[in-house]
Design a protein around this motif. Structure first.
Motif, PDB file in Angstrom:
ATOM      1  N   VAL A 109       0.573  -1.195  -0.057  1.00 34.72           N
ATOM      2  CA  VAL A 109      -0.171   0.399   0.173  1.00 34.72           C
ATOM      3  C   VAL A 109       0.900   0.930  -0.160  1.00 34.72           C
ATOM      4  O   VAL A 109       0.565   2.200  -0.682  1.00 34.72           O
ATOM      5  N   HIS A 147       2.366   1.707  -3.019  1.00 33.47           N
ATOM      6  CA  HIS A 147       1.784   1.920  -4.063  1.00 33.47           C
ATOM      7  C   HIS A 147       1.208   3.276  -4.186  1.00 33.47           C
ATOM      8  O   HIS A 147       1.143   4.306  -5.167  1.00 33.47           O
ATOM      9  N   LEU A 167      -5.780  -4.725   7.790  1.00 36.65           N
ATOM     10  CA  LEU A 167      -5.131  -3.274   6.329  1.00 36.65           C
ATOM     11  C   LEU A 167      -5.906  -2.882   6.013  1.00 36.65           C
ATOM     12  O   LEU A 167      -6.717  -1.458   6.045  1.00 36.65           O
ATOM     13  N   GLY A 183      -7.562   1.073   6.933  1.00 34.27           N
ATOM     14  CA  GLY A 183      -7.689   1.865   5.290  1.00 34.27           C
ATOM     15  C   GLY A 183      -8.685   2.715   6.058  1.00 34.27           C
ATOM     16  O   GLY A 183      -8.672   3.752   5.730  1.00 34.27           O
ATOM     17  N   THR A 229      -5.648   5.510  -1.203  1.00 29.31           N
ATOM     18  CA  THR A 229      -5.176   4.313  -1.550  1.00 29.31           C
ATOM     19  C   THR A 229      -7.033   3.703  -2.139  1.00 29.31           C
ATOM     20  O   THR A 229      -8.071   4.451  -0.990  1.00 29.31           O
ATOM     21  N   ALA A 252      -7.599  -1.650  -2.926  1.00 27.96           N
ATOM     22  CA  ALA A 252      -7.667  -1.614  -0.804  1.00 27.96           C
ATOM     23  C   ALA A 252      -8.001  -3.510  -1.259  1.00 27.96           C
ATOM     24  O   ALA A 252      -7.001  -4.460  -1.074  1.00 27.96           O
ATOM     25  N   VAL A 280      -5.501  -5.934  -3.261  1.00 28.13           N
ATOM     26  CA  VAL A 280      -4.156  -6.469  -2.412  1.00 28.13           C
ATOM     27  C   VAL A 280      -4.513  -7.342  -0.922  1.00 28.13           C
ATOM     28  O   VAL A 280      -4.332  -8.222  -0.738  1.00 28.13           O
TER      29      VAL A 280
END
Lengths: 300, 275
Positions: free
Chosen positions: A44, A47, A249, A253, A266, A271, A274
């Motif tokens: 992340v 990215h 995550l 997030g 993101t 997400a 991922v």
């Protein structure tokens, strides 16, 4: 061999292994979760950094070629046509002197509004040149195109015939390369750590069950029949760890982000991608780690 | 060297050390071995000038040759380090011979591919001195385990296990765990596990090594019954009393060499020094 009872045996054995070595199972589950969490976070962050650099790259891939004053529009259009056919050039846009002044005066621009107004009052006119703004395909094309256009006769013959900054482009290219290599290395490192942890935990489980493995081999079980429960066990550890890591995550997030955009800008699709990749990676790492871990126990 | 129609005589009961827990007169319906009785023309086991040296330099077997025909009962005897266990390990292909040939049912084990090893081992039943039972499984589960890992879809698994446990006299101890059994009973469970898939060859490596004489005799009688029903039985042992009582074929090893191979033999020849 009937596949259904075989599958039932493999899954039952895998779950029994996990439960029988609960301490080791929980320890490896937590460690692999933390490792995959690190890998996911690394992806992340890399990215997000990549996004920033690509925005900068996109900006830097525009080369402004300043046109000398009093050049005929036909000459400009002729050069426009020639540049547009170049393979490195994606698009060409002509910007006249007035547009250049408007852009320079706009908030966030060069902030020359006051200076330009003063010049206009004192009869100095608009000193900013017209330009051909080239959008290039990649940032690496900027240097060569800059060199090529400088020989044109209609170009402004001052110290800066283009807005090419020799300090910015190579540095930006270097940053992008470093970010990409660092991202790949980080993810590979974290993946390797997860692989080693799973291998060790499965090797321990295989050691605990060495007598069972020995008996299986002596009564004529095939190697794959001995191996599969361990592979499924490793995959279960990997997948459950990945699900936990992905949930943490995504939760983090959303908590730190706003609306449909998660932390660090993101997107939700990225997400989720991922998270899916983490689950696949968990299964692959778990399965592969188990194959490596149980290999020694199968030596006859 | 090759015994002609190796005798399967009953042991001399008058010399029994004491009352065994499985009497010879007990009627036990042993099932058929896989493939039924075998013609005795072709040997089922052949050792042909076999050499085996371990990585530490220990020469375990040297130029060992013998043949075993279907339905033979053979004792392999000798002192510790004579090479008895190496013979068993070579037969189950746990170890490979460095010289010579080991053939089982016509198949040269030196040329056997690793993936065909399970097929070889399914022809055999193996028991060891230390029983190798899984302590977390019951008697029934330990025996069923052998079928589950080789043929998990097998029908009538429970019946097969129960039948086998009846053969070894443990039909009333299905749900006991190994640590709730005596040494002799544990060895019977191990025999049942080896027997449950009806092997043609039955190998026993010091099966009475951890047992008292009475219990040992019961175990050997069970092996004799397995042999009577059609399986070829090889027993590696240094239990002199058992060997002398049974009067079966004896292959004696010393320092990795065959020093004697005779039918109806004894552990020691008259006048031979105690090993």
């Amino acid at each position: 061999m009937n596949p259904l009872p075989a599958l039932r045996f493999v899954f039952r054995s895998a779950v029994q292994n996990l439960m029988r070595n609960l301490g080791i199972s929980v320890a490896s589950l937590l460690t692999v979760t933390l490792t995959l969490l690190g890998a996911g976070a690394a992806v992340v962050v890399v990215h997000a950094l990549d996004n920033v650099l690509h925005t900068e790259e996109s900006r830097a891939s525009v080369l402004k070629v300043f046109i000398a004053d009093h050049v005929s529009l036909a000459s400009i259009m002729n050069m426009d046509g020639q540049l547009a056919t170049q393979p490195d050039v994606r698009a060409v846009a002509f910007e006249n002197k007035n547009e250049a002044a408007r852009e320079a005066s706009a908030p966030g621009g060069l902030n020359l509004k006051g200076a330009l107004r003063l010049l206009a009052k004192t009869g100095g006119g608009n000193p900013l040149p017209a330009s051909l703004n080239l959008r290039l395909r990649t940032i690496s094309d900027v240097t060569s195109v800059n060199q090529a256009v400088r020989s044109s006769a209609i170009i402004y013959q001052g110290p800066h015939p283009t807005d090419y900054n020799p300090n910015v482009i190579p540095r930006l290219e270097r940053y992008i390369l470093i970010a990409q290599v660092a991202g790949v290395l980080l993810v590979a490192l974290v993946g390797a750590v997860a692989l080693v942890i799973i291998t060790i935990s499965i090797r321990t489980a295989a050691f605990v069950r060495s007598q069972e493995i020995e008996i299986m081999k002596l009564v004529g079980a095939t190697e794959w029949f001995v191996r599969w429960p361990f592979i499924v066990e490793g995959m279960l550890v990997g997948v459950v760890s990945a699900i936990i890591a992905a949930a943490v995550l995504l939760g983090g997030g959303f908590a730190l982000g706003s609306g449909h955009t998660l932390a660090l800008g993101t997107g939700l699709h990225f997400a989720l991608g991922v998270s899916g990749a983490l689950i696949v990676a968990g299964a692959v790492l778990g399965g592969f780690g188990s194959m490596v871990g149980v290999r020694r126990s199968l030596a006859v | 060297m090759v015994p002609q129609g190796a005798a399967n005589d009953s042991p001399q009961h008058s010399r029994m050390v004491s009352t065994p827990d499985l009497t010879p007169n007990r009627v036990v319906p042993l099932p058929d071995t896989e493939g039924g009785p075998q013609p005795s023309t072709r040997p089922i086991i052949v050792f042909e000038r076999v050499n085996k040296t371990y990585p530490n330099g220990n020469a375990a077997l040297s130029e060992v040759s013998f043949t075993v025909h279907p339905r033979d009962f053979v004792f392999i005897v000798g002192p510790s380090g004579a090479g008895k266990s190496s013979v068993i390990r070579l037969l189950i292909r746990e170890e490979a011979a460095q010289g010579g040939h080991v053939l089982v049912d016509g198949q040269d084990l030196g040329r056997l591919r690793r993936r065909h090893l399970p097929r070889l081992r399914r022809k055999m039943g193996i028991v060891f001195q230390d029983f190798k039972l899984l302590p977390t499984l019951t008697v029934e589960q330990n025996v069923a385990f052998a079928l589950q890992v080789t043929d998990p879809g097998r029908r009538h698994l429970k019946e097969k296990v129960a039948e086998t446990l009846f053969i070894v006299g443990l039909e009333d101890k299905l749900h006991r765990f190994p640590d709730q059994l005596s040494g002799g009973e544990q060895q019977r469970v191990a025999i049942a596990r080896a027997l449950v898939h009806r092997p043609r060859i039955f190998l026993a490596d010091e099966p009475t090594g951890n047992l008292d004489p009475d219990t040992s005799w019961g175990i050997v009688q069970l092996l004799l019954q397995i042999n009577h029903r059609g399986a070829t039985v090889l027993v590696a042992t240094h239990d002199r009393e058992i060997v002398d009582l049974c009067r079966q074929r004896v292959i004696a090893l010393e320092d990795g060499r065959v020093i004697r191979d005779e039918t109806g033999g004894q552990y020691l020849e008259a006048g031979e020094a105690t090993l």
